[in-house]
Scaffold this motif. Structure first.
Motif, PDB file in Angstrom:
ATOM      1  N   GLU A 215       0.831  -1.210   0.000  1.00 14.95           N
ATOM      2  CA  GLU A 215       0.000   0.000   0.000  1.00 14.95           C
ATOM      3  C   GLU A 215       0.862   1.256   0.000  1.00 14.95           C
ATOM      4  N   ILE A 216       1.917   1.251   0.806  1.00 14.59           N
ATOM      5  CA  ILE A 216       2.793   2.421   0.908  1.00 14.59           C
ATOM      6  C   ILE A 216       3.527   2.655  -0.413  1.00 14.59           C
ATOM      7  N   GLU A 217       4.014   1.584  -1.035  1.00 13.57           N
ATOM      8  CA  GLU A 217       4.737   1.733  -2.303  1.00 13.57           C
ATOM      9  C   GLU A 217       3.850   2.370  -3.366  1.00 13.57           C
ATOM     10  N   LYS A 218       2.561   2.018  -3.388  1.00 13.15           N
ATOM     11  CA  LYS A 218       1.629   2.633  -4.333  1.00 13.15           C
ATOM     12  C   LYS A 218       1.517   4.136  -4.074  1.00 13.15           C
ATOM     13  N   GLU A 219       1.517   4.507  -2.814  1.00 13.25           N
ATOM     14  CA  GLU A 219       1.377   5.909  -2.419  1.00 13.25           C
ATOM     15  C   GLU A 219       2.639   6.715  -2.735  1.00 13.25           C
ATOM     16  N   MET A 220       3.803   6.081  -2.655  1.00 17.40           N
ATOM     17  CA  MET A 220       5.074   6.774  -2.838  1.00 17.40           C
ATOM     18  C   MET A 220       5.516   6.860  -4.300  1.00 17.40           C
ATOM     19  N   ALA A 221       5.069   5.949  -5.134  1.00 21.21           N
ATOM     20  CA  ALA A 221       5.506   5.912  -6.540  1.00 21.21           C
ATOM     21  C   ALA A 221       5.295   7.249  -7.256  1.00 21.21           C
TER      22      ALA A 221
ATOM     23  N   LEU B 117       5.436  10.106  -6.137  1.00 20.79           N
ATOM     24  CA  LEU B 117       6.357  11.097  -5.584  1.00 20.79           C
ATOM     25  C   LEU B 117       7.796  10.847  -6.026  1.00 20.79           C
ATOM     26  N   GLY B 118       8.024   9.744  -6.755  1.00 22.86           N
ATOM     27  CA  GLY B 118       9.375   9.409  -7.197  1.00 22.86           C
ATOM     28  C   GLY B 118      10.243   8.844  -6.100  1.00 22.86           C
ATOM     29  N   LEU B 119       9.626   8.293  -5.060  1.00 20.61           N
ATOM     30  CA  LEU B 119      10.350   7.770  -3.908  1.00 20.61           C
ATOM     31  C   LEU B 119      10.302   6.249  -3.867  1.00 20.61           C
ATOM     32  N   ASP B 120      11.360   5.662  -3.323  1.00 19.34           N
ATOM     33  CA  ASP B 120      11.426   4.218  -3.113  1.00 19.34           C
ATOM     34  C   ASP B 120      11.363   3.926  -1.623  1.00 19.34           C
ATOM     35  N   LEU B 121      10.669   2.863  -1.273  1.00 20.79           N
ATOM     36  CA  LEU B 121      10.658   2.382   0.100  1.00 20.79           C
ATOM     37  C   LEU B 121      11.774   1.355   0.233  1.00 20.79           C
ATOM     38  N   LEU B 122      12.823   1.702   0.986  1.00 20.48           N
ATOM     39  CA  LEU B 122      13.966   0.813   1.140  1.00 20.48           C
ATOM     40  C   LEU B 122      13.784  -0.191   2.256  1.00 20.48           C
ATOM     41  N   ASP B 123      13.141   0.241   3.327  1.00 18.35           N
ATOM     42  CA  ASP B 123      13.009  -0.643   4.480  1.00 18.35           C
ATOM     43  C   ASP B 123      11.749  -0.288   5.247  1.00 18.35           C
ATOM     44  N   ILE B 124      11.167  -1.298   5.863  1.00 14.54           N
ATOM     45  CA  ILE B 124       9.993  -1.118   6.709  1.00 14.54           C
ATOM     46  C   ILE B 124      10.129  -2.074   7.886  1.00 14.54           C
ATOM     47  N   SER B 125       9.851  -1.561   9.086  1.00 13.35           N
ATOM     48  CA  SER B 125       9.876  -2.421  10.272  1.00 13.35           C
ATOM     49  C   SER B 125       8.815  -1.927  11.254  1.00 13.35           C
ATOM     50  N   PHE B 126       8.357  -2.841  12.088  1.00 15.41           N
ATOM     51  CA  PHE B 126       7.379  -2.506  13.117  1.00 15.41           C
ATOM     52  C   PHE B 126       7.847  -3.141  14.418  1.00 15.41           C
ATOM     53  N   VAL B 127       8.387  -2.311  15.294  1.00 10.90           N
ATOM     54  CA  VAL B 127       8.959  -2.798  16.547  1.00 10.90           C
ATOM     55  C   VAL B 127       8.435  -1.943  17.694  1.00 10.90           C
ATOM     56  N   ARG B 128       7.869  -2.594  18.687  1.00 11.56           N
ATOM     57  CA  ARG B 128       7.364  -1.941  19.904  1.00 11.56           C
ATOM     58  C   ARG B 128       6.492  -0.729  19.616  1.00 11.56           C
ATOM     59  N   GLY B 129       5.568  -0.895  18.693  1.00 10.31           N
ATOM     60  CA  GLY B 129       4.610   0.159  18.407  1.00 10.31           C
ATOM     61  C   GLY B 129       5.125   1.268  17.507  1.00 10.31           C
TER      62      GLY B 129
ATOM     63  N   GLU C 107      18.125  11.589  -6.281  1.00  7.58           N
ATOM     64  CA  GLU C 107      18.793  12.844  -5.927  1.00  7.58           C
ATOM     65  C   GLU C 107      18.889  13.069  -4.422  1.00  7.58           C
ATOM     66  N   GLY C 108      18.451  12.091  -3.636  1.00  6.30           N
ATOM     67  CA  GLY C 108      18.512  12.205  -2.180  1.00  6.30           C
ATOM     68  C   GLY C 108      17.194  12.672  -1.598  1.00  6.30           C
ATOM     69  N   VAL C 109      16.978  12.352  -0.348  1.00  9.37           N
ATOM     70  CA  VAL C 109      15.732  12.656   0.347  1.00  9.37           C
ATOM     71  C   VAL C 109      15.886  13.949   1.139  1.00  9.37           C
ATOM     72  N   THR C 110      14.868  14.784   1.086  1.00  8.96           N
ATOM     73  CA  THR C 110      14.852  16.023   1.857  1.00  8.96           C
ATOM     74  C   THR C 110      13.933  15.871   3.065  1.00  8.96           C
ATOM     75  N   LEU C 111      14.010  16.818   3.960  1.00  8.85           N
ATOM     76  CA  LEU C 111      13.110  16.821   5.110  1.00  8.85           C
ATOM     77  C   LEU C 111      11.662  16.931   4.637  1.00  8.85           C
ATOM     78  N   ASP C 112      11.431  17.732   3.594  1.00 11.31           N
ATOM     79  CA  ASP C 112      10.073  17.870   3.047  1.00 11.31           C
ATOM     80  C   ASP C 112       9.548  16.533   2.524  1.00 11.31           C
ATOM     81  N   ASP C 113      10.431  15.720   1.923  1.00 13.33           N
ATOM     82  CA  ASP C 113      10.020  14.387   1.458  1.00 13.33           C
ATOM     83  C   ASP C 113       9.542  13.543   2.633  1.00 13.33           C
TER      84      ASP C 113
END
Length: 149
Positions: free
Chosen positions: A20-26, A28-40, A50-56
């Protein structure tokens, strides 16, 4: 519930969220490199050529937050964290080496340390161009590898 069943359920949940997230990010020209869910905490690591900005990060946090609220797949409370891979991110998988092809890297093996440009991978070997020669390493030969800023 046995631990392996909990882990299986958690892995299935992460896979569903990731799709679902990858569909939302495509768009925007962004790739999801990693996803984890630990302790909430649901942690996402994103990147673009070109690198990720704070706005991204802020934009993805808002969009993904709204998406997760809409699909309501996480039970209970959670915190969402979105970050870039970092300037000296560690490379651990073939996927990492594929994604960061063309970037400067520092590789540590039993023979020593090599710095150069990551030329890519063939799925088994990693290729590093030092400017003089292209070195070839098996992934299992690499003790540690990081992006080199």
């Amino acid at each position: 519930m046995p631990t392996f069943l909990f882990n299986m359920k958690e892995n299935e949940l992460l896979e569903k969220i990731q799709k679902e997230i990858e569909k939302e990010m495509a768009p925007l020209g962004l790739d999801l490199l990693d996803i984890s869910f630990v302790r909430g905490v649901l942690k996402l690591t994103i990147d673009k050529p070109e690198g990720v900005t704070l706005d991204d990060c802020v934009n993805v946090n808002r969009r993904v937050g709204l998406l997760l609220d809409a699909i309501d797949v996480i039970e209970g409370r959670y915190r969402l964290e979105v970050s870039s891979p970092g300037l000296t991110r560690r490379l651990t998988s073939i996927k990492d080496y594929e994604h960061f092809t063309g970037r400067k890297v520092k590789i540590h093996t039993e023979q020593g340390m090599i710095q150069g440009i990551l030329k890519g991978t063939d799925g088994i070997n990693i290729f590093i161009d030092t400017g003089k020669i292209v070195h070839e390493f098996l992934l299992k030969e690499i003790i540690k590898a990081n992006l080199d800023y």
